[in-house]
Write a protein that holds these residues in place. Structure first.
Motif, PDB file in Angstrom:
ATOM      1  N   GLU A  93       0.867  -1.188   0.000  1.00 49.65           N
ATOM      2  CA  GLU A  93       0.000   0.000   0.000  1.00 49.65           C
ATOM      3  C   GLU A  93       0.899   1.232   0.000  1.00 49.65           C
ATOM      4  OE1 GLU A  93      -2.915  -0.089   3.110  1.00 49.65           O
ATOM      5  OE2 GLU A  93      -3.326  -2.211   2.831  1.00 49.65           O
ATOM      6  N   LEU A  94       1.525   1.501  -1.118  1.00 51.44           N
ATOM      7  CA  LEU A  94       2.469   2.610  -1.204  1.00 51.44           C
ATOM      8  C   LEU A  94       1.747   3.949  -1.064  1.00 51.44           C
ATOM      9  CD1 LEU A  94       4.636   1.268  -4.172  1.00 51.44           C
ATOM     10  CD2 LEU A  94       5.331   1.411  -1.762  1.00 51.44           C
ATOM     11  N   PRO A  95       2.266   4.826  -0.215  1.00 46.93           N
ATOM     12  CA  PRO A  95       1.584   6.097   0.064  1.00 46.93           C
ATOM     13  C   PRO A  95       1.920   7.191  -0.947  1.00 46.93           C
ATOM     14  CG  PRO A  95       3.511   5.906   1.457  1.00 46.93           C
ATOM     15  CD  PRO A  95       3.440   4.627   0.651  1.00 46.93           C
ATOM     16  N   TYR A  96       1.730   6.872  -2.229  1.00 44.26           N
ATOM     17  CA  TYR A  96       2.045   7.819  -3.295  1.00 44.26           C
ATOM     18  C   TYR A  96       0.915   7.849  -4.315  1.00 44.26           C
ATOM     19  CZ  TYR A  96       6.697   6.968  -1.336  1.00 44.26           C
ATOM     20  OH  TYR A  96       7.764   6.830  -0.488  1.00 44.26           O
ATOM     21  N   LYS A  97       0.836   8.941  -5.046  1.00 42.60           N
ATOM     22  CA  LYS A  97      -0.197   9.116  -6.059  1.00 42.60           C
ATOM     23  C   LYS A  97       0.064   8.237  -7.279  1.00 42.60           C
ATOM     24  CE  LYS A  97      -1.099  13.938  -4.793  1.00 42.60           C
ATOM     25  NZ  LYS A  97      -1.071  15.344  -5.279  1.00 42.60           N
ATOM     26  N   ASN A  98      -0.959   8.025  -8.078  1.00 44.56           N
ATOM     27  CA  ASN A  98      -0.822   7.263  -9.312  1.00 44.56           C
ATOM     28  C   ASN A  98       0.197   7.916 -10.248  1.00 44.56           C
ATOM     29  OD1 ASN A  98      -2.888   5.738  -8.265  1.00 44.56           O
ATOM     30  ND2 ASN A  98      -4.425   6.370  -9.755  1.00 44.56           N
ATOM     31  N   GLU A  99       1.015   7.080 -10.860  1.00 42.67           N
ATOM     32  CA  GLU A  99       1.997   7.515 -11.861  1.00 42.67           C
ATOM     33  C   GLU A  99       2.864   8.667 -11.343  1.00 42.67           C
ATOM     34  OE1 GLU A  99       0.512   7.987 -15.837  1.00 42.67           O
ATOM     35  OE2 GLU A  99      -1.053   6.491 -15.529  1.00 42.67           O
ATOM     36  N   HIS A 100       3.320   8.544 -10.122  1.00 40.97           N
ATOM     37  CA  HIS A 100       4.114   9.608  -9.492  1.00 40.97           C
ATOM     38  C   HIS A 100       5.601   9.505  -9.835  1.00 40.97           C
ATOM     39  CE1 HIS A 100       5.000  12.713  -6.550  1.00 40.97           C
ATOM     40  NE2 HIS A 100       5.940  11.948  -6.045  1.00 40.97           N
ATOM     41  N   VAL A 125       3.302  -1.209  -7.491  1.00 38.71           N
ATOM     42  CA  VAL A 125       4.393  -0.466  -8.124  1.00 38.71           C
ATOM     43  C   VAL A 125       3.946   0.028  -9.498  1.00 38.71           C
ATOM     44  CG1 VAL A 125       6.726  -0.640  -9.078  1.00 38.71           C
ATOM     45  CG2 VAL A 125       6.229  -1.631  -6.852  1.00 38.71           C
ATOM     46  N   GLY A 126       3.206  -0.796 -10.210  1.00 39.10           N
ATOM     47  CA  GLY A 126       2.674  -0.375 -11.493  1.00 39.10           C
ATOM     48  C   GLY A 126       1.778   0.845 -11.372  1.00 39.10           C
ATOM     49  N   ARG A 127       1.027   0.915 -10.287  1.00 40.07           N
ATOM     50  CA  ARG A 127       0.130   2.056 -10.072  1.00 40.07           C
ATOM     51  C   ARG A 127       0.904   3.367  -9.923  1.00 40.07           C
ATOM     52  NH1 ARG A 127      -1.424   5.082  -5.978  1.00 40.07           N
ATOM     53  NH2 ARG A 127      -0.305   3.852  -4.410  1.00 40.07           N
ATOM     54  N   VAL A 128       2.037   3.351  -9.216  1.00 39.36           N
ATOM     55  CA  VAL A 128       2.761   4.593  -8.909  1.00 39.36           C
ATOM     56  C   VAL A 128       3.826   4.935  -9.943  1.00 39.36           C
ATOM     57  CG1 VAL A 128       2.334   4.279  -6.445  1.00 39.36           C
ATOM     58  CG2 VAL A 128       4.510   3.504  -7.421  1.00 39.36           C
ATOM     59  N   THR A 129       4.006   4.082 -10.957  1.00 41.14           N
ATOM     60  CA  THR A 129       5.046   4.301 -11.967  1.00 41.14           C
ATOM     61  C   THR A 129       4.462   4.909 -13.232  1.00 41.14           C
ATOM     62  OG1 THR A 129       6.240   2.370 -11.123  1.00 41.14           O
ATOM     63  CG2 THR A 129       6.926   3.221 -13.258  1.00 41.14           C
ATOM     64  N   LYS A 130       5.140   5.900 -13.772  1.00 42.43           N
ATOM     65  CA  LYS A 130       4.697   6.551 -15.001  1.00 42.43           C
ATOM     66  C   LYS A 130       4.863   5.628 -16.206  1.00 42.43           C
ATOM     67  CE  LYS A 130       5.769  11.256 -13.477  1.00 42.43           C
ATOM     68  NZ  LYS A 130       6.504  12.510 -13.776  1.00 42.43           N
ATOM     69  N   LYS A 131       4.115   5.888 -17.249  1.00 37.75           N
ATOM     70  CA  LYS A 131       4.239   5.128 -18.485  1.00 37.75           C
ATOM     71  C   LYS A 131       5.685   5.165 -18.977  1.00 37.75           C
ATOM     72  CE  LYS A 131      -0.281   4.684 -18.566  1.00 37.75           C
ATOM     73  NZ  LYS A 131      -0.940   3.431 -18.150  1.00 37.75           N
ATOM     74  N   GLU A 132       6.178   4.038 -19.426  1.00 39.22           N
ATOM     75  CA  GLU A 132       7.542   3.866 -19.940  1.00 39.22           C
ATOM     76  C   GLU A 132       8.593   3.837 -18.844  1.00 39.22           C
ATOM     77  OE1 GLU A 132       8.189   3.202 -23.216  1.00 39.22           O
ATOM     78  OE2 GLU A 132       6.008   3.203 -23.379  1.00 39.22           O
ATOM     79  N   GLY A 133       8.184   3.941 -17.579  1.00 39.64           N
ATOM     80  CA  GLY A 133       9.151   3.889 -16.489  1.00 39.64           C
ATOM     81  C   GLY A 133       9.622   2.471 -16.217  1.00 39.64           C
ATOM     82  N   PHE A 134      10.812   2.346 -15.637  1.00 44.06           N
ATOM     83  CA  PHE A 134      11.385   1.040 -15.316  1.00 44.06           C
ATOM     84  C   PHE A 134      11.023   0.600 -13.902  1.00 44.06           C
ATOM     85  CE2 PHE A 134      14.778   2.302 -18.467  1.00 44.06           C
ATOM     86  CZ  PHE A 134      14.481   1.305 -19.383  1.00 44.06           C
ATOM     87  N   ILE A 218      17.669 -10.733 -11.953  1.00 45.77           N
ATOM     88  CA  ILE A 218      17.278  -9.323 -11.891  1.00 45.77           C
ATOM     89  C   ILE A 218      16.423  -9.024 -13.102  1.00 45.77           C
ATOM     90  CG2 ILE A 218      18.074  -6.939 -11.970  1.00 45.77           C
ATOM     91  CD1 ILE A 218      20.485  -7.729 -10.380  1.00 45.77           C
ATOM     92  N   PHE A 219      15.217  -8.562 -12.868  1.00 44.06           N
ATOM     93  CA  PHE A 219      14.270  -8.281 -13.942  1.00 44.06           C
ATOM     94  C   PHE A 219      14.195  -6.781 -14.207  1.00 44.06           C
ATOM     95  CE2 PHE A 219      12.869 -12.333 -12.222  1.00 44.06           C
ATOM     96  CZ  PHE A 219      12.663 -13.070 -13.378  1.00 44.06           C
ATOM     97  N   VAL A 220      14.085  -6.442 -15.468  1.00 41.88           N
ATOM     98  CA  VAL A 220      13.897  -5.047 -15.884  1.00 41.88           C
ATOM     99  C   VAL A 220      12.574  -4.986 -16.633  1.00 41.88           C
ATOM    100  CG1 VAL A 220      14.813  -3.100 -17.191  1.00 41.88           C
ATOM    101  CG2 VAL A 220      16.395  -4.740 -16.107  1.00 41.88           C
ATOM    102  N   LEU A 221      11.570  -4.398 -15.972  1.00 42.25           N
ATOM    103  CA  LEU A 221      10.245  -4.242 -16.563  1.00 42.25           C
ATOM    104  C   LEU A 221      10.049  -2.788 -16.969  1.00 42.25           C
ATOM    105  CD1 LEU A 221       7.966  -6.241 -14.085  1.00 42.25           C
ATOM    106  CD2 LEU A 221       9.355  -7.109 -15.970  1.00 42.25           C
ATOM    107  N   ARG A 222       9.270  -2.572 -18.039  1.00 42.11           N
ATOM    108  CA  ARG A 222       8.917  -1.211 -18.451  1.00 42.11           C
ATOM    109  C   ARG A 222       7.396  -1.061 -18.415  1.00 42.11           C
ATOM    110  NH1 ARG A 222      11.408   3.037 -21.343  1.00 42.11           N
ATOM    111  NH2 ARG A 222      13.192   1.778 -21.973  1.00 42.11           N
ATOM    112  N   ARG A 223       6.945   0.010 -17.792  1.00 37.80           N
ATOM    113  CA  ARG A 223       5.501   0.235 -17.618  1.00 37.80           C
ATOM    114  C   ARG A 223       4.822   0.489 -18.954  1.00 37.80           C
ATOM    115  NH1 ARG A 223       0.773   0.146 -16.530  1.00 37.80           N
ATOM    116  NH2 ARG A 223      -0.246   1.116 -14.747  1.00 37.80           N
ATOM    117  N   LYS A 224       3.717  -0.202 -19.189  1.00 36.43           N
ATOM    118  CA  LYS A 224       2.955  -0.029 -20.434  1.00 36.43           C
ATOM    119  C   LYS A 224       2.227   1.319 -20.428  1.00 36.43           C
ATOM    120  CE  LYS A 224       2.070  -4.895 -21.486  1.00 36.43           C
ATOM    121  NZ  LYS A 224       1.042  -5.930 -21.672  1.00 36.43           N
TER     122      LYS A 224
END
Length: 224
Positions: A93-100, A125-134, A218-224
């Motif tokens: 439950e990360l205390p940050y806004k969407n795509e922050h 983590v997907g919720r708080v990460t911007k599009k194209e972010g790692f 170690i995985f490197v994912l990029r946000r859709k």
């Protein structure tokens, strides 16, 4: 389990770095993790990067924001990096806004969790990460553990995964850019005189078609 993990890391926080990363194996793992992070993250621009389970701040040179469940780990990391935004928090439950955040990293977290919790955190983590972010993180390799017969006796290091399984559970939010192996050989058990030659071979195998048989992935994912 969450309470156990919290208590465990509160108790070892003071000596965590010296006990884990001052020996030859710990130094090797640390160097490998840093080598991969440097490929994807610009250390000159970390203002919108987050380190989940930041611990004592070992990777906070790659992020200006850190979150951890352990108050003692947070105390140490705050002392080291007083100018960074480091808080106590739950990865589910990360205390940050969407795509922050531009990018998120997390090391030595998923190895202690079950698959259900892993999926929850990947989604969060997907919720708080911007599009194209790692999102860059590590998990022990299931294929390696099947071959070696390793079985954890507790939550500590008890989680593992196969690449295809991770692709499946992350496909909604993430594209898998690539993955790397860490520690194909037990480097810390090889005599120092010849260790450097094995490190070269180890690096090669950890990026070859055999890399999924390394100890950790170690995985490197990029946000859709």
């Amino acid at each position: 389990m969450k309470a156990e993990i919290n208590q465990y890391y509160n108790e070892i926080a003071e000596n965590y770095d010296s006990s884990r990363f001052s020996n030859s194996y710990g130094k090797y793992i640390n160097n490998q993790e840093n080598r991969i992070l440097k490929k994807y993250l610009d250390q000159e621009d970390v203002s919108l990067n987050l380190d989940v389970a930041c611990g004592t701040g070992r990777f906070l040179k790659y992020a200006d924001h850190g979150v951890d469940i352990s108050s003692e780990m947070i105390r140490i990391s705050k002392n080291r990096f007083p100018s960074k935004d480091i808080i106590i928090g739950d990865a589910e439950e990360l205390p940050y806004k969407n795509e922050h955040f531009e990018n998120v990293i997390s090391f030595h977290l998923f190895m202690h969790l079950d698959l259900t919790t892993t999926e929850k955190i990947l989604s969060e983590v997907g919720r708080v990460t911007k599009k194209e972010g790692f999102f860059i993180f590590d998990i022990p390799s299931l294929k390696r553990r099947k071959i070696s017969g390793y079985q954890s006796k507790s939550w500590h290091g008890g989680n593992q995964i196969q690449v295809e399984k991770l692709k499946k559970i992350t496909s909604k939010d993430w594209n898998m850019e690539c993955f790397y192996g860490i520690a194909f050989f037990p480097i810390h058990r090889i005599p120092k005189k010849i260790r450097k030659f094995f490190i070269l071979i180890d690096n090669f195998l950890c990026e070859s078609f055999l890399k999924e048989y390394s100890s950790h992935l170690i995985f490197v994912l990029r946000r859709k």
